[in-house]
Design an enzyme around this catalytic site. Sequence first.
Site, PDB file in Angstrom:
ATOM      1  N   ARG A 148       0.861  -1.186   0.000  1.00  0.00           N
ATOM      2  CA  ARG A 148       0.000   0.000   0.000  1.00  0.00           C
ATOM      3  C   ARG A 148       0.893   1.230   0.000  1.00  0.00           C
ATOM      4  O   ARG A 148       1.399   1.627  -1.029  1.00  0.00           O
ATOM      5  CB  ARG A 148      -0.959  -0.069   1.204  1.00  0.00           C
ATOM      6  CG  ARG A 148      -2.115   0.915   1.144  1.00  0.00           C
ATOM      7  CD  ARG A 148      -3.183   0.579   2.170  1.00  0.00           C
ATOM      8  NE  ARG A 148      -2.680   0.525   3.541  1.00  0.00           N
ATOM      9  CZ  ARG A 148      -3.452   0.224   4.587  1.00  0.00           C
ATOM     10  NH1 ARG A 148      -4.733  -0.070   4.424  1.00  0.00           N
ATOM     11  NH2 ARG A 148      -2.941   0.187   5.798  1.00  0.00           N
ATOM     12  N   HIS A 170       3.042  -2.429   8.631  1.00  0.00           N
ATOM     13  CA  HIS A 170       1.653  -2.863   8.861  1.00  0.00           C
ATOM     14  C   HIS A 170       1.502  -4.305   8.398  1.00  0.00           C
ATOM     15  O   HIS A 170       1.843  -4.644   7.260  1.00  0.00           O
ATOM     16  CB  HIS A 170       0.686  -1.962   8.086  1.00  0.00           C
ATOM     17  CG  HIS A 170      -0.754  -2.184   8.430  1.00  0.00           C
ATOM     18  ND1 HIS A 170      -1.299  -1.784   9.628  1.00  0.00           N
ATOM     19  CD2 HIS A 170      -1.768  -2.783   7.754  1.00  0.00           C
ATOM     20  CE1 HIS A 170      -2.575  -2.100   9.660  1.00  0.00           C
ATOM     21  NE2 HIS A 170      -2.884  -2.726   8.529  1.00  0.00           N
ATOM     22  N   CYS A 205     -35.455   0.766   0.974  1.00  0.00           N
ATOM     23  CA  CYS A 205     -35.501   2.005   0.186  1.00  0.00           C
ATOM     24  C   CYS A 205     -34.411   2.963   0.669  1.00  0.00           C
ATOM     25  O   CYS A 205     -33.693   2.694   1.620  1.00  0.00           O
ATOM     26  CB  CYS A 205     -36.876   2.656   0.319  1.00  0.00           C
ATOM     27  SG  CYS A 205     -38.260   1.569  -0.058  1.00  0.00           S
ATOM     28  N   MET A 206     -34.333   4.114   0.021  1.00  0.00           N
ATOM     29  CA  MET A 206     -33.316   5.084   0.402  1.00  0.00           C
ATOM     30  C   MET A 206     -33.508   5.574   1.834  1.00  0.00           C
ATOM     31  O   MET A 206     -32.538   5.737   2.579  1.00  0.00           O
ATOM     32  CB  MET A 206     -33.333   6.283  -0.550  1.00  0.00           C
ATOM     33  CG  MET A 206     -32.251   7.311  -0.238  1.00  0.00           C
ATOM     34  SD  MET A 206     -32.279   8.738  -1.337  1.00  0.00           S
ATOM     35  CE  MET A 206     -31.626   8.017  -2.847  1.00  0.00           C
ATOM     36  N   ASP A 207     -34.751   5.799   2.234  1.00  0.00           N
ATOM     37  CA  ASP A 207     -35.030   6.416   3.530  1.00  0.00           C
ATOM     38  C   ASP A 207     -35.876   5.554   4.461  1.00  0.00           C
ATOM     39  O   ASP A 207     -36.092   5.938   5.612  1.00  0.00           O
ATOM     40  CB  ASP A 207     -35.776   7.741   3.316  1.00  0.00           C
ATOM     41  CG  ASP A 207     -35.117   8.600   2.264  1.00  0.00           C
ATOM     42  OD1 ASP A 207     -33.958   9.003   2.479  1.00  0.00           O
ATOM     43  OD2 ASP A 207     -35.750   8.847   1.214  1.00  0.00           O
TER      44      ASP A 207
END
Length: 405
Positions: free
Chosen positions: A138, A167, A337-339
Amino acid sequence: MHRPTWAEIDLDAVEHNIREFKTKAFPDERDLVAVVKADAYGHGAVEVAEAALRAGANRLAVATVEEGVQLRLSGRIPASIPIHCMGLFMSHHAATFVKHNITPTVHSVGAVRAIEHAAHDLNRRFPIHLKIDTGMGRIGALPKSVESIAKAIEESKTLHLEGVFTHFSKADEKDKSYTKKQVESFERCFSAIKRHHLKPLFVHAANSAGSMDHHDIGDPSDSVRSNMFRVGISMYGYYPSDEMSNKNQVHLKPVMTWKTRVIQSKDLEPGHKISYGGYYETSRHPHTSIATLPVGYADGYRRLLGAAKNHKTGKVENHGWGVLLRGHKAKIVGRVCMDMFMIDVTDIAAHHGSEVREGEEVVLLGRQGQSQITCDEMSHALGTITYEITCLVGKRVPRIYLRGG
């Protein structure tokens, strides 16, 4: 709070998890770094940082300089607490690192020169950490570049090599052979650093997984021995993976509980379709009780947890995923759904002998009564990891911080 969807963040659990690592994983005097990048994995960086420091964390770590600046400008983190940016460094960031006293990660001679130029007016040596890429692929200096970087640091009159780190990429797996190769690579690189008369105060490689399974770099009698460890995902109450051999070494408490409330409940006759695409159709007699919840994929509640069409087979699939209501599981019906999304509460209403009503509390993630939905379970259902679940809980979900029981 207007929309009844929120995440409760248990700061007592943060403190507990930090103390578990301080007293059990590393009961010696090593420094503990609390990793609060990505807004503390979605939990709230400033509040979690404060809790971690109360419990004994010595330093903080972030991924970007902007995250470090946010902590400094909050006015709630003591100026004496080091903030280490473990990720991105670009030359035009150098002045910001110096101005806000944020420790940068360098991985090239160019990065060393940029920080050196920005810090030239200081009356002290500015701390930096050198990251070595021992196998993650990375960011970090490749082993063949370490010698030239060490030489540049040695020649600098304004910089101090406070730390050297790497890491582990496979520390959470049963097979430790690759991690051992990374350790060996790191030790060879450290020898090159010592040839340039550099004596970093800190040597670190262990993340949450490494803290449990790989306590040391080098022999305890050697100067390359690690003396600092970084706790990320486990500070939030989750083990890095199911393959951890020493996961029982520390007892972790989940920090986040995600909640909402019923905004509508109604009885639908057989044959009523639910949500987009009409993938779910009620079939119970005389009716199916459906409750609507005000949360959706715009909040980070993944669409795949509801009904979805398999694009390869063309068939509709449903995870059978659910939420907790009155201490029982209520399955999602139809698409998320979105909301909003809908749940079947027929059996729960019948079990309790009363209809589900507007305002009743629902747990999306966490415990309710004797039942629990864990982050591990949700991540497995979605084919992902716990890190992603909490990080994606959206900004329009307010965090409510709890402390002292």
